[in-house]
Design a protein around this motif. Structure first.
Motif, PDB file in Angstrom:
ATOM      1  N   VAL A 162     -13.864 -18.606 -28.094  1.00 27.75           N
ATOM      2  CA  VAL A 162     -13.941 -20.218 -27.747  1.00 27.75           C
ATOM      3  C   VAL A 162     -12.865 -20.942 -28.210  1.00 27.75           C
ATOM      4  N   PRO A 163     -12.519 -20.677 -30.214  1.00 26.55           N
ATOM      5  CA  PRO A 163     -11.291 -21.609 -30.612  1.00 26.55           C
ATOM      6  C   PRO A 163      -9.997 -21.448 -29.668  1.00 26.55           C
ATOM      7  N   LEU A 164      -9.943 -20.112 -29.547  1.00 24.89           N
ATOM      8  CA  LEU A 164      -8.643 -19.611 -29.877  1.00 24.89           C
ATOM      9  C   LEU A 164      -8.195 -20.604 -27.872  1.00 24.89           C
ATOM     10  N   ALA A 165      -9.455 -19.587 -27.337  1.00 21.41           N
ATOM     11  CA  ALA A 165      -9.540 -20.550 -25.535  1.00 21.41           C
ATOM     12  C   ALA A 165      -8.640 -22.251 -25.631  1.00 21.41           C
ATOM     13  N   ILE A 166      -9.800 -22.704 -26.571  1.00 19.17           N
ATOM     14  CA  ILE A 166      -9.792 -24.434 -26.804  1.00 19.17           C
ATOM     15  C   ILE A 166      -8.459 -24.655 -27.132  1.00 19.17           C
ATOM     16  N   PHE A 167      -7.745 -23.808 -28.580  1.00 21.04           N
ATOM     17  CA  PHE A 167      -6.524 -24.914 -28.774  1.00 21.04           C
ATOM     18  C   PHE A 167      -5.935 -23.617 -27.733  1.00 21.04           C
ATOM     19  N   VAL A 168      -5.409 -22.888 -27.194  1.00 18.56           N
ATOM     20  CA  VAL A 168      -4.466 -22.709 -26.880  1.00 18.56           C
ATOM     21  C   VAL A 168      -4.767 -23.493 -24.918  1.00 18.56           C
ATOM     22  N   GLY A 169      -5.674 -24.371 -24.503  1.00 22.99           N
ATOM     23  CA  GLY A 169      -5.904 -24.512 -23.305  1.00 22.99           C
ATOM     24  C   GLY A 169      -5.812 -25.827 -23.194  1.00 22.99           C
ATOM     25  N   PHE A 170      -6.441 -26.378 -24.189  1.00 28.22           N
ATOM     26  CA  PHE A 170      -5.711 -27.934 -24.292  1.00 28.22           C
ATOM     27  C   PHE A 170      -5.784 -28.365 -25.545  1.00 28.22           C
ATOM     28  N   VAL A 171      -5.370 -28.274 -26.798  1.00 27.64           N
ATOM     29  CA  VAL A 171      -4.949 -28.783 -28.648  1.00 27.64           C
ATOM     30  C   VAL A 171      -3.226 -28.338 -28.041  1.00 27.64           C
ATOM     31  N   LEU A 172      -2.987 -26.969 -27.500  1.00 26.38           N
ATOM     32  CA  LEU A 172      -1.516 -27.225 -27.282  1.00 26.38           C
ATOM     33  C   LEU A 172      -1.002 -27.678 -26.824  1.00 26.38           C
ATOM     34  N   PRO A 173      -1.321 -27.679 -25.674  1.00 25.10           N
ATOM     35  CA  PRO A 173      -1.023 -29.262 -24.239  1.00 25.10           C
ATOM     36  C   PRO A 173      -0.266 -30.292 -25.140  1.00 25.10           C
ATOM     37  N   THR A 174      -1.435 -30.152 -25.454  1.00 26.00           N
ATOM     38  CA  THR A 174      -1.595 -31.607 -26.010  1.00 26.00           C
ATOM     39  C   THR A 174      -0.187 -31.945 -27.180  1.00 26.00           C
ATOM     40  N   LEU A 175      -0.351 -30.990 -28.377  1.00 19.67           N
ATOM     41  CA  LEU A 175       0.485 -31.592 -28.958  1.00 19.67           C
ATOM     42  C   LEU A 175       2.202 -31.331 -28.344  1.00 19.67           C
ATOM     43  N   ILE A 176       2.207 -30.212 -27.477  1.00 22.41           N
ATOM     44  CA  ILE A 176       3.685 -30.055 -27.367  1.00 22.41           C
ATOM     45  C   ILE A 176       4.143 -31.247 -26.469  1.00 22.41           C
ATOM     46  N   ALA A 177       3.201 -32.163 -25.594  1.00 22.62           N
ATOM     47  CA  ALA A 177       3.317 -33.445 -24.804  1.00 22.62           C
ATOM     48  C   ALA A 177       3.577 -34.511 -25.194  1.00 22.62           C
ATOM     49  N   ALA A 178       2.911 -34.743 -26.380  1.00 24.87           N
ATOM     50  CA  ALA A 178       2.956 -35.469 -27.991  1.00 24.87           C
ATOM     51  C   ALA A 178       4.253 -35.309 -28.675  1.00 24.87           C
ATOM     52  N   SER A 179       5.190 -34.348 -28.344  1.00 23.73           N
ATOM     53  CA  SER A 179       6.451 -34.680 -28.661  1.00 23.73           C
ATOM     54  C   SER A 179       7.258 -35.106 -27.877  1.00 23.73           C
TER      55      SER A 179
END
Length: 299
Positions: A162-179
């Motif tokens: 669950v934490p892995l899915a949330i991070f990879v699925g939602f948090v990571l793309p948000t952080l990348i695009a925030a750049s």
């Protein structure tokens, strides 16, 4: 497994139901808002496309052809890629996915034993079965479950899914695009919308390829070859072939058939990251096709 017509409402998995109904609604609302907003950036579109391809390959080459069918051997770095990136697809841990899929092959079209049997209807096979899908602790302790969990990477994903899915699925793309100043686009486009696309593309293999298409190898079950779903799923649409030859690392065997998963697995073999790619002989495949042609002519 109970027939979908007898499943009581109290057994509905509300978490899955709300998630898989809510994410398409969120995408339909969010994408226009993002496109009209001040932060919309073409880089985010590319990010969504790249993540869709990587996520798709992690399911097709990883969950399906490697973990479910063992059609080839893969190095730890390739398995790590599958374990991490596939979590962002929100299709459940490898253990659950692989064992459900093996049961689908064992009991294809059986209303009770095939988890997503087309005999229970198109929409049941496509998504409704997920609304009743619960984590089954017996799978973890079954012989096949133990074999899968013997891989420490699979075990890690199972424990922290669950934490892995949330991070990879939602948090990571948000952080990348925030750049590049577009975190909302990263979340809504490269996160939510990418998830909806990859999910329903995969679901179409369970529904559409058991409904429409050709049956060049067998008519004993409902699976069909469907070029449209092959395009959406990196080659998984040649489903009649796959059900007849499940341990072949290929799905599209002709040079003109769209199967990037096959090319991906084969390409990795050239640099030593995959090996022992299994394939049926041309004679075995041609014999199936010939017998099927003869049956068609007889009718």
């Amino acid at each position: 497994m109970m027939n979908n017509s007898t499943l009581p409402a109290k057994r509905i998995n509300w978490r899955n139901t709300i998630f898989f109904i809510g994410t398409p609604i969120l995408a339909l609302i969010g994408v226009p808002l993002w496109a009209m907003g001040p932060t919309a950036n073409s880089n985010t579109v590319w990010l969504a496309a790249i993540l869709a391809v990587l996520t798709g390959l992690s399911i097709t080459a990883g969950y399906h052809r490697f973990f479910s069918h063992k059609t080839y051997e893969a190095s730890w770095i390739v398995r790590l890629f599958f374990v991490i990136i596939s979590a962002g697809a929100f299709q459940g841990p490898i253990l659950e996915w692989a064992l459900d899929h093996r049961n689908h092959h064992r009991y294809v079209d059986d209303k009770e034993k095939d988890p997503y049997s087309i005999s229970n209807g198109f929409w049941w096979a496509h998504i409704i079965w997920i609304f009743y899908k619960f984590k089954d602790p017996e799978k973890e302790h079954s012989k096949e479950g133990k074999e899968l969990l013997a891989d420490p990477l699979v075990n890690f994903q199972y424990q922290y899914y669950v934490p892995l899915a949330i991070f990879v699925g939602f948090v990571l793309p948000t952080l990348i695009a925030a750049s590049w100043g577009d975190p909302f686009g990263g979340f809504i486009l490269a996160g939510v919308t990418k998830l909806v696309f990859t999910s329903h593309s995969t679901f179409l293999i369970n529904s559409l390829t058991h409904t429409l298409g050709n049956q060049p190898y067998s008519s004993k079950h409902s699976s069909r070859d469907n070029w449209f779903t092959a395009i959406l799923t990196c080659g998984e649409g040649y489903h009649n072939f796959h059900h007849e030859f499940p341990i072949d690392y290929r799905n599209g065997i002709r040079f003109y058939q769209w199967d990037p998963t096959k090319w991906f697995i084969r390409g990795l073999s050239f640099i030593g990251l995959t090996k022992n790619l299994k394939r049926y002989t041309d004679d075995a495949i041609d014999n199936k096709r010939t017998r099927m042609s003869e049956l068609v002519l007889q009718h």
